[in-house]
Design a protein around this motif. Structure first.
Motif, PDB file in Angstrom:
ATOM      1  N   PRO A   4       0.829  -1.217   0.000  1.00  0.00           N
ATOM      2  CA  PRO A   4       0.000   0.000   0.000  1.00  0.00           C
ATOM      3  C   PRO A   4       0.861   1.263   0.000  1.00  0.00           C
ATOM      4  O   PRO A   4       1.856   1.361   0.728  1.00  0.00           O
ATOM      5  N   GLY A   5       0.483   2.226  -0.852  1.00  0.00           N
ATOM      6  CA  GLY A   5       1.142   3.521  -0.832  1.00  0.00           C
ATOM      7  C   GLY A   5       2.526   3.547  -1.415  1.00  0.00           C
ATOM      8  O   GLY A   5       3.313   4.449  -1.109  1.00  0.00           O
ATOM      9  N   MET A   6       2.856   2.585  -2.274  1.00  0.00           N
ATOM     10  CA  MET A   6       4.203   2.554  -2.838  1.00  0.00           C
ATOM     11  C   MET A   6       4.438   3.746  -3.763  1.00  0.00           C
ATOM     12  O   MET A   6       3.559   4.159  -4.513  1.00  0.00           O
ATOM     13  N   ILE A   7       5.665   4.287  -3.687  1.00  0.00           N
ATOM     14  CA  ILE A   7       6.067   5.437  -4.493  1.00  0.00           C
ATOM     15  C   ILE A   7       7.134   4.994  -5.488  1.00  0.00           C
ATOM     16  O   ILE A   7       8.065   4.264  -5.145  1.00  0.00           O
ATOM     17  N   ALA A   8       6.986   5.419  -6.728  1.00  0.00           N
ATOM     18  CA  ALA A   8       7.989   5.129  -7.755  1.00  0.00           C
ATOM     19  C   ALA A   8       8.497   6.424  -8.366  1.00  0.00           C
ATOM     20  O   ALA A   8       7.748   7.392  -8.496  1.00  0.00           O
ATOM     21  N   PHE A   9       9.778   6.432  -8.721  1.00  0.00           N
ATOM     22  CA  PHE A   9      10.339   7.473  -9.569  1.00  0.00           C
ATOM     23  C   PHE A   9      10.478   6.869 -10.962  1.00  0.00           C
ATOM     24  O   PHE A   9      11.064   5.783 -11.125  1.00  0.00           O
ATOM     25  N   VAL A  10       9.947   7.562 -11.973  1.00  0.00           N
ATOM     26  CA  VAL A  10      10.046   7.095 -13.353  1.00  0.00           C
ATOM     27  C   VAL A  10      10.917   8.072 -14.137  1.00  0.00           C
ATOM     28  O   VAL A  10      10.613   9.270 -14.215  1.00  0.00           O
ATOM     29  N   PHE A  11      11.995   7.565 -14.718  1.00  0.00           N
ATOM     30  CA  PHE A  11      12.980   8.381 -15.425  1.00  0.00           C
ATOM     31  C   PHE A  11      12.794   8.220 -16.936  1.00  0.00           C
ATOM     32  O   PHE A  11      12.968   7.123 -17.472  1.00  0.00           O
ATOM     33  N   ALA A  12      12.455   9.315 -17.609  1.00  0.00           N
ATOM     34  CA  ALA A  12      12.309   9.297 -19.067  1.00  0.00           C
ATOM     35  C   ALA A  12      13.674   9.387 -19.731  1.00  0.00           C
ATOM     36  O   ALA A  12      14.678   9.733 -19.105  1.00  0.00           O
ATOM     37  N   GLY A  13      13.694   9.094 -21.037  1.00  0.00           N
ATOM     38  CA  GLY A  13      14.927   9.227 -21.798  1.00  0.00           C
ATOM     39  C   GLY A  13      15.190  10.677 -22.170  1.00  0.00           C
ATOM     40  O   GLY A  13      14.371  11.556 -21.943  1.00  0.00           O
ATOM     41  N   GLY A  14      16.342  10.917 -22.804  1.00  0.00           N
ATOM     42  CA  GLY A  14      16.655  12.294 -23.182  1.00  0.00           C
ATOM     43  C   GLY A  14      18.102  12.545 -23.542  1.00  0.00           C
ATOM     44  O   GLY A  14      18.502  13.692 -23.706  1.00  0.00           O
ATOM     45  N   SER A  15      18.930  11.491 -23.627  1.00  0.00           N
ATOM     46  CA  SER A  15      20.347  11.630 -23.958  1.00  0.00           C
ATOM     47  C   SER A  15      21.015  12.651 -23.028  1.00  0.00           C
ATOM     48  O   SER A  15      20.874  12.561 -21.815  1.00  0.00           O
ATOM     49  N   SER A  16      21.689  13.679 -23.561  1.00  0.00           N
ATOM     50  CA  SER A  16      22.416  14.618 -22.697  1.00  0.00           C
ATOM     51  C   SER A  16      21.495  15.399 -21.778  1.00  0.00           C
ATOM     52  O   SER A  16      21.933  15.908 -20.732  1.00  0.00           O
ATOM     53  N   PRO A 176       3.312   2.647 -17.400  1.00  0.00           N
ATOM     54  CA  PRO A 176       2.645   1.363 -17.175  1.00  0.00           C
ATOM     55  C   PRO A 176       3.486   0.375 -16.381  1.00  0.00           C
ATOM     56  O   PRO A 176       2.959  -0.382 -15.553  1.00  0.00           O
ATOM     57  N   ALA A 177       4.803   0.381 -16.610  1.00  0.00           N
ATOM     58  CA  ALA A 177       5.671  -0.531 -15.860  1.00  0.00           C
ATOM     59  C   ALA A 177       5.622  -0.214 -14.366  1.00  0.00           C
ATOM     60  O   ALA A 177       5.547  -1.116 -13.528  1.00  0.00           O
ATOM     61  N   ALA A 178       5.649   1.073 -14.028  1.00  0.00           N
ATOM     62  CA  ALA A 178       5.591   1.468 -12.614  1.00  0.00           C
ATOM     63  C   ALA A 178       4.265   1.055 -11.987  1.00  0.00           C
ATOM     64  O   ALA A 178       4.217   0.573 -10.841  1.00  0.00           O
ATOM     65  N   ILE A 179       3.178   1.229 -12.726  1.00  0.00           N
ATOM     66  CA  ILE A 179       1.862   0.864 -12.201  1.00  0.00           C
ATOM     67  C   ILE A 179       1.759  -0.650 -12.044  1.00  0.00           C
ATOM     68  O   ILE A 179       1.258  -1.160 -11.029  1.00  0.00           O
ATOM     69  N   ASP A 180       2.247  -1.399 -13.035  1.00  0.00           N
ATOM     70  CA  ASP A 180       2.210  -2.860 -12.956  1.00  0.00           C
ATOM     71  C   ASP A 180       3.006  -3.373 -11.763  1.00  0.00           C
ATOM     72  O   ASP A 180       2.676  -4.428 -11.187  1.00  0.00           O
ATOM     73  N   LEU A 181       4.047  -2.647 -11.381  1.00  0.00           N
ATOM     74  CA  LEU A 181       4.879  -3.061 -10.248  1.00  0.00           C
ATOM     75  C   LEU A 181       4.312  -2.588  -8.912  1.00  0.00           C
ATOM     76  O   LEU A 181       4.929  -2.806  -7.872  1.00  0.00           O
ATOM     77  N   GLY A 182       3.164  -1.924  -8.932  1.00  0.00           N
ATOM     78  CA  GLY A 182       2.467  -1.618  -7.690  1.00  0.00           C
ATOM     79  C   GLY A 182       2.535  -0.193  -7.211  1.00  0.00           C
ATOM     80  O   GLY A 182       2.134   0.092  -6.077  1.00  0.00           O
ATOM     81  N   ALA A 183       3.019   0.744  -8.055  1.00  0.00           N
ATOM     82  CA  ALA A 183       3.122   2.131  -7.600  1.00  0.00           C
ATOM     83  C   ALA A 183       1.734   2.761  -7.458  1.00  0.00           C
ATOM     84  O   ALA A 183       0.888   2.632  -8.345  1.00  0.00           O
ATOM     85  N   HIS A 184       1.535   3.445  -6.351  1.00  0.00           N
ATOM     86  CA  HIS A 184       0.311   4.219  -6.145  1.00  0.00           C
ATOM     87  C   HIS A 184       0.560   5.711  -6.386  1.00  0.00           C
ATOM     88  O   HIS A 184      -0.346   6.440  -6.775  1.00  0.00           O
ATOM     89  N   THR A 185       1.789   6.138  -6.122  1.00  0.00           N
ATOM     90  CA  THR A 185       2.203   7.519  -6.396  1.00  0.00           C
ATOM     91  C   THR A 185       3.445   7.462  -7.275  1.00  0.00           C
ATOM     92  O   THR A 185       4.398   6.742  -6.965  1.00  0.00           O
ATOM     93  N   ILE A 186       3.418   8.211  -8.375  1.00  0.00           N
ATOM     94  CA  ILE A 186       4.534   8.180  -9.325  1.00  0.00           C
ATOM     95  C   ILE A 186       5.045   9.593  -9.552  1.00  0.00           C
ATOM     96  O   ILE A 186       4.281  10.489  -9.936  1.00  0.00           O
ATOM     97  N   TYR A 187       6.327   9.788  -9.295  1.00  0.00           N
ATOM     98  CA  TYR A 187       6.998  11.037  -9.660  1.00  0.00           C
ATOM     99  C   TYR A 187       7.702  10.785 -10.995  1.00  0.00           C
ATOM    100  O   TYR A 187       8.604   9.951 -11.086  1.00  0.00           O
ATOM    101  N   VAL A 188       7.254  11.481 -12.032  1.00  0.00           N
ATOM    102  CA  VAL A 188       7.857  11.353 -13.352  1.00  0.00           C
ATOM    103  C   VAL A 188       8.937  12.412 -13.507  1.00  0.00           C
ATOM    104  O   VAL A 188       8.692  13.598 -13.257  1.00  0.00           O
ATOM    105  N   LEU A 189      10.125  11.986 -13.902  1.00  0.00           N
ATOM    106  CA  LEU A 189      11.247  12.891 -14.122  1.00  0.00           C
ATOM    107  C   LEU A 189      11.530  12.949 -15.623  1.00  0.00           C
ATOM    108  O   LEU A 189      12.316  12.165 -16.162  1.00  0.00           O
TER     109      LEU A 189
END
Length: 298
Positions: A4-16, A176-189
């Motif tokens: 319950p209440g798991m938090i994930a950080f999701v890191f997008a691509g972007g090269s430099s 979707p990967a973060a949600i499938d792994l159980g994240a309830h709160t996601i900080y997208v970077l």
């Protein structure tokens, strides 16, 4: 991993432009915002794995020193003769992965993904099926090279019986990967895109990276809308306007400092949103009033 209440950080691509994520992390960690696990794709996979090894202010400080010291030629061997030879010899790519592998090996050595302080999921793409392929264990270096293997620029990585390429082909911002792994709160970077360049990139690789970043922004908007209601998604705003090419590693310090300050401001005041997406991530046209959510066609 479903707690319950798991938090994930999701890191997008972007090269430099991945340097931007270091500035975001500096503020998030200083403010006491900590994830239970991380997910990353492409260049964001490298930052995710690095942060997972040591998710502290000290660890982020090490990341900052790494990014400030990176040089383009360390990663992209763009010798014209070598690139031409690879094309003539039908290698299917123009840049050897040796430089990227050397940089990553110096950081991760023989470390495995499951050895970090946080669970880490690396997103890649199966080149033959076009399906997203997630890696959560095993040696870090080949998984990260695979996630950053831009098709046509780097060769695919043969791993787990598959030919793997850049995770951004299927999911540059892998919500979707973060949600499938159980994240309830996601900080997208995210890293945003180079919206204020004075002219288009002049090299083939620079053009490919710039185009990929435009795709990242559109993918993020689509992913947020698709995942709406499945998790509390909080998108950290990237610097905007931005005139740094994703092929330019010389301005990492500037990107880090801008992102750190903007993330502080965001946490204090919030940020304007358009249909759930920060205004910094909307792609504008000459007629924004006609379509405030992105480009349109005539």
């Amino acid at each position: 991993m479903n707690m319950p209440g798991m938090i994930a950080f999701v890191f997008a691509g972007g090269s430099s432009l991945g340097a931007i994520q270091v500035g975001m992390l500096k503020t998030l960690v200083r403010r006491g915002i900590a994830p239970d696990f991380v997910v990353g794709s492409s260049a964001g996979a490298i930052n995710a794995a690095y942060f997972a090894c040591n998710p502290t202010s000290s660890g982020v400080g090490d990341m900052e020193r790494l990014w400030r010291g990176l040089r383009r030629d360390e990663i992209f061997d763009t010798s014209p003769l070598r690139s031409l030879w690879r094309l003539v010899a039908r290698h299917g790519h123009v840049v050897s992965p040796a430089g990227l592998e050397k940089v990553l090996s110096a950081i991760f050595a023989s470390r495995r993904l499951e050895d970090g302080g946080l669970p880490c999921c690396i997103v890649t793409t199966d080149m033959l099926t076009g399906c997203e392929y997630r890696i959560r264990s095993g040696p870090a270096v080949p998984a990260l090279i695979a996630s950053a293997a831009i098709p046509g620029v780097f060769p695919p990585v043969h791993l787990h019986g598959k030919y793997l390429v850049d995770g951004g082909v299927t999911s540059h911002t892998p919500l979707p990967a973060a949600i499938d792994l159980g994240a309830h709160t996601i900080y997208v970077l995210p890293t945003g895109h180079s919206c204020s360049l004075p002219r288009p990139p002049r090299t083939a690789i620079g053009t490919a990276l710039h185009g990929l970043n435009l795709l990242i922004v559109q993918q993020l908007k689509d992913a947020v809308r698709h995942c709406h209601g499945r998790a509390d998604i909080r998108i950290v705003p990237p610097p905007c306007p931005q005139d740094v090419s994703p092929y330019d590693f010389s301005r990492a310090g500037e990107l880090i400092e801008r992102a750190e300050g903007l993330t502080d401001q965001w946490l204090d005041e919030g940020v304007d949103m358009v249909d759930g997406v920060p205004h910094q991530l909307t792609l504008h046209t000459h007629d924004d009033a006609a379509n405030p959510f992105g480009p349109h066609w005539h």
